[in-house]
Design a protein around this motif. Structure first.
Motif, mmCIF file in Angstrom:
data_model
loop_
_atom_site.group_PDB
_atom_site.id
_atom_site.type_symbol
_atom_site.label_atom_id
_atom_site.label_comp_id
_atom_site.label_asym_id
_atom_site.label_seq_id
_atom_site.Cartn_x
_atom_site.Cartn_y
_atom_site.Cartn_z
ATOM 1 N N PHE A 31 -8.435 -1.627 -0.228
ATOM 2 C CA PHE A 31 -7.639 -2.857 -0.277
ATOM 3 C C PHE A 31 -7.255 -3.272 1.137
ATOM 4 O O PHE A 31 -7.434 -4.415 1.532
ATOM 5 C CB PHE A 31 -6.394 -2.620 -1.141
ATOM 6 C CG PHE A 31 -5.510 -3.817 -1.261
ATOM 7 C CD1 PHE A 31 -5.891 -4.904 -2.035
ATOM 8 C CD2 PHE A 31 -4.304 -3.865 -0.592
ATOM 9 C CE1 PHE A 31 -5.077 -6.011 -2.133
ATOM 10 C CE2 PHE A 31 -3.485 -4.972 -0.689
ATOM 11 C CZ PHE A 31 -3.870 -6.049 -1.460
ATOM 12 N N ARG A 32 -6.720 -2.324 1.901
ATOM 13 C CA ARG A 32 -6.434 -2.489 3.326
ATOM 14 C C ARG A 32 -6.073 -1.118 3.883
ATOM 15 O O ARG A 32 -5.731 -0.210 3.117
ATOM 16 C CB ARG A 32 -5.325 -3.511 3.578
ATOM 17 C CG ARG A 32 -3.935 -3.083 3.181
ATOM 18 C CD ARG A 32 -2.928 -4.192 3.521
ATOM 19 N NE ARG A 32 -1.577 -3.731 3.298
ATOM 20 C CZ ARG A 32 -0.622 -4.479 2.753
ATOM 21 N NH1 ARG A 32 -0.883 -5.706 2.380
ATOM 22 N NH2 ARG A 32 0.597 -3.997 2.595
ATOM 23 N N PRO A 33 -6.160 -0.915 5.181
ATOM 24 C CA PRO A 33 -5.806 0.385 5.759
ATOM 25 C C PRO A 33 -4.315 0.698 5.574
ATOM 26 O O PRO A 33 -3.473 -0.205 5.603
ATOM 27 C CB PRO A 33 -6.145 0.226 7.243
ATOM 28 C CG PRO A 33 -7.142 -0.877 7.290
ATOM 29 C CD PRO A 33 -6.745 -1.816 6.183
ATOM 30 N N PHE A 34 -4.035 1.975 5.354
ATOM 31 C CA PHE A 34 -2.662 2.441 5.179
ATOM 32 C C PHE A 34 -2.432 3.719 5.966
ATOM 33 O O PHE A 34 -3.354 4.528 6.145
ATOM 34 C CB PHE A 34 -2.370 2.746 3.701
ATOM 35 C CG PHE A 34 -2.269 1.540 2.826
ATOM 36 C CD1 PHE A 34 -1.129 0.744 2.847
ATOM 37 C CD2 PHE A 34 -3.300 1.192 1.976
ATOM 38 C CE1 PHE A 34 -1.026 -0.373 2.028
ATOM 39 C CE2 PHE A 34 -3.209 0.079 1.165
ATOM 40 C CZ PHE A 34 -2.069 -0.710 1.184
ATOM 41 N N THR A 35 -1.174 3.932 6.377
ATOM 42 C CA THR A 35 -0.783 5.218 6.955
ATOM 43 C C THR A 35 -0.605 6.210 5.811
ATOM 44 O O THR A 35 -0.520 5.813 4.633
ATOM 45 C CB THR A 35 0.550 5.117 7.727
ATOM 46 O OG1 THR A 35 1.593 4.802 6.785
ATOM 47 C CG2 THR A 35 0.487 4.088 8.841
ATOM 48 N N ILE A 36 -0.509 7.476 6.142
ATOM 49 C CA ILE A 36 -0.302 8.487 5.108
ATOM 50 C C ILE A 36 1.045 8.265 4.422
ATOM 51 O O ILE A 36 1.181 8.469 3.218
ATOM 52 C CB ILE A 36 -0.451 9.920 5.681
ATOM 53 C CG1 ILE A 36 -0.745 10.935 4.569
ATOM 54 C CG2 ILE A 36 0.755 10.335 6.482
ATOM 55 C CD1 ILE A 36 -2.134 10.905 4.055
ATOM 56 N N ASP A 115 -1.869 -9.618 2.133
ATOM 57 C CA ASP A 115 -0.654 -9.503 2.939
ATOM 58 C C ASP A 115 0.581 -9.178 2.091
ATOM 59 O O ASP A 115 1.712 -9.343 2.535
ATOM 60 C CB ASP A 115 -0.425 -10.779 3.749
ATOM 61 C CG ASP A 115 -0.240 -12.015 2.877
ATOM 62 O OD1 ASP A 115 -0.450 -11.945 1.646
ATOM 63 O OD2 ASP A 115 0.118 -13.068 3.439
ATOM 64 N N ALA A 116 0.365 -8.690 0.876
ATOM 65 C CA ALA A 116 1.483 -8.328 0.001
ATOM 66 C C ALA A 116 2.340 -7.250 0.659
ATOM 67 O O ALA A 116 1.842 -6.393 1.398
ATOM 68 C CB ALA A 116 0.954 -7.836 -1.341
ATOM 69 N N THR A 117 3.625 -7.277 0.371
ATOM 70 C CA THR A 117 4.535 -6.270 0.908
ATOM 71 C C THR A 117 4.325 -4.946 0.188
ATOM 72 O O THR A 117 3.741 -4.905 -0.912
ATOM 73 C CB THR A 117 5.999 -6.699 0.708
ATOM 74 O OG1 THR A 117 6.278 -6.736 -0.704
ATOM 75 C CG2 THR A 117 6.281 -8.054 1.348
ATOM 76 N N ILE A 122 3.646 -1.536 -4.639
ATOM 77 C CA ILE A 122 4.180 -0.456 -5.482
ATOM 78 C C ILE A 122 4.354 -0.971 -6.906
ATOM 79 O O ILE A 122 4.000 -0.287 -7.865
ATOM 80 C CB ILE A 122 5.497 0.085 -4.890
ATOM 81 C CG1 ILE A 122 5.200 0.848 -3.583
ATOM 82 C CG2 ILE A 122 6.229 0.980 -5.886
ATOM 83 C CD1 ILE A 122 6.414 1.145 -2.734
ATOM 84 N N LYS A 123 4.876 -2.179 -7.056
ATOM 85 C CA LYS A 123 5.028 -2.774 -8.387
ATOM 86 C C LYS A 123 3.662 -2.999 -9.038
ATOM 87 O O LYS A 123 3.501 -2.832 -10.250
ATOM 88 C CB LYS A 123 5.794 -4.090 -8.281
ATOM 89 C CG LYS A 123 6.143 -4.711 -9.613
ATOM 90 C CD LYS A 123 7.055 -5.902 -9.404
ATOM 91 C CE LYS A 123 7.457 -6.677 -10.558
ATOM 92 N NZ LYS A 123 7.322 -6.450 -11.859
ATOM 93 N N TYR A 124 2.662 -3.344 -8.248
ATOM 94 C CA TYR A 124 1.312 -3.587 -8.763
ATOM 95 C C TYR A 124 0.723 -2.321 -9.390
ATOM 96 O O TYR A 124 -0.150 -2.402 -10.256
ATOM 97 C CB TYR A 124 0.409 -4.103 -7.644
ATOM 98 C CG TYR A 124 -0.987 -4.408 -8.102
ATOM 99 C CD1 TYR A 124 -1.267 -5.557 -8.822
ATOM 100 C CD2 TYR A 124 -2.030 -3.526 -7.834
ATOM 101 C CE1 TYR A 124 -2.552 -5.834 -9.260
ATOM 102 C CE2 TYR A 124 -3.314 -3.796 -8.270
ATOM 103 C CZ TYR A 124 -3.568 -4.944 -8.979
ATOM 104 O OH TYR A 124 -4.841 -5.206 -9.418
#
Length: 132
Positions: A31-36, A115-117, A122-124
């Motif tokens: 979906f997009r890059p994330f930190t751990i 660009d969702a927060t 988390i809600k998704y």
């Protein structure tokens, strides 16, 4: 995960996907890059140790990039993105088949905005849990 030479590609793929968390990690990192830390927020039922082990396992399978970017974020490899597309297709197809069997009309699968927060993502997860 077994690496026996006499197994077929479908079996190998299913071995990766039968893990409870790996499809979800693949989904989010595609979906997009994330930190751990962000991944842990998206997968709160997974301990820090278990999440790190899952990410390392996916790195060893060449699904997750072996190095993080300059922002310390993880992402998928090109093969990982291909697998993500297949996982999404399988997930939607499976949910539609379950709905058809129950004589229900399936809802359309819609991903959140890029660009969702974090709170929105988390809600998704509630929606995503139906598919994965």
């Amino acid at each position: 995960m077994t690496e026996a030479k006499d197994e077929c590609g479908v079996k190998y793929t299913l071995d990766v996907l039968e893990d409870r968390w790996q499809p979800r990690i693949i989904y989010w990192l595609g979906f997009r890059p994330f930190t751990i830390t962000e991944l842990h927020q998206l997968l709160p039922d997974l301990t820090d140790v278990a999440l790190n082990e899952e990410v390392v396992s996916l790195q060893n399978l060449r699904i997750v990039n072996p190095v993080v970017d300059e922002e310390n974020k993880y992402s998928l490899t090109a093969d990982g993105n291909d697998l993500r597309n297949m996982v999404l297709t399988m997930s939607v197809w499976g949910w539609q088949q379950m709905d058809d069997s129950a004589n229900k009309v399936s809802t359309q699968f819609v991903e959140p905005e890029k660009d969702a927060t974090m709170a929105e993502l988390i809600k998704y997860n509630e929606q995503l849990n139906k598919y994965m």
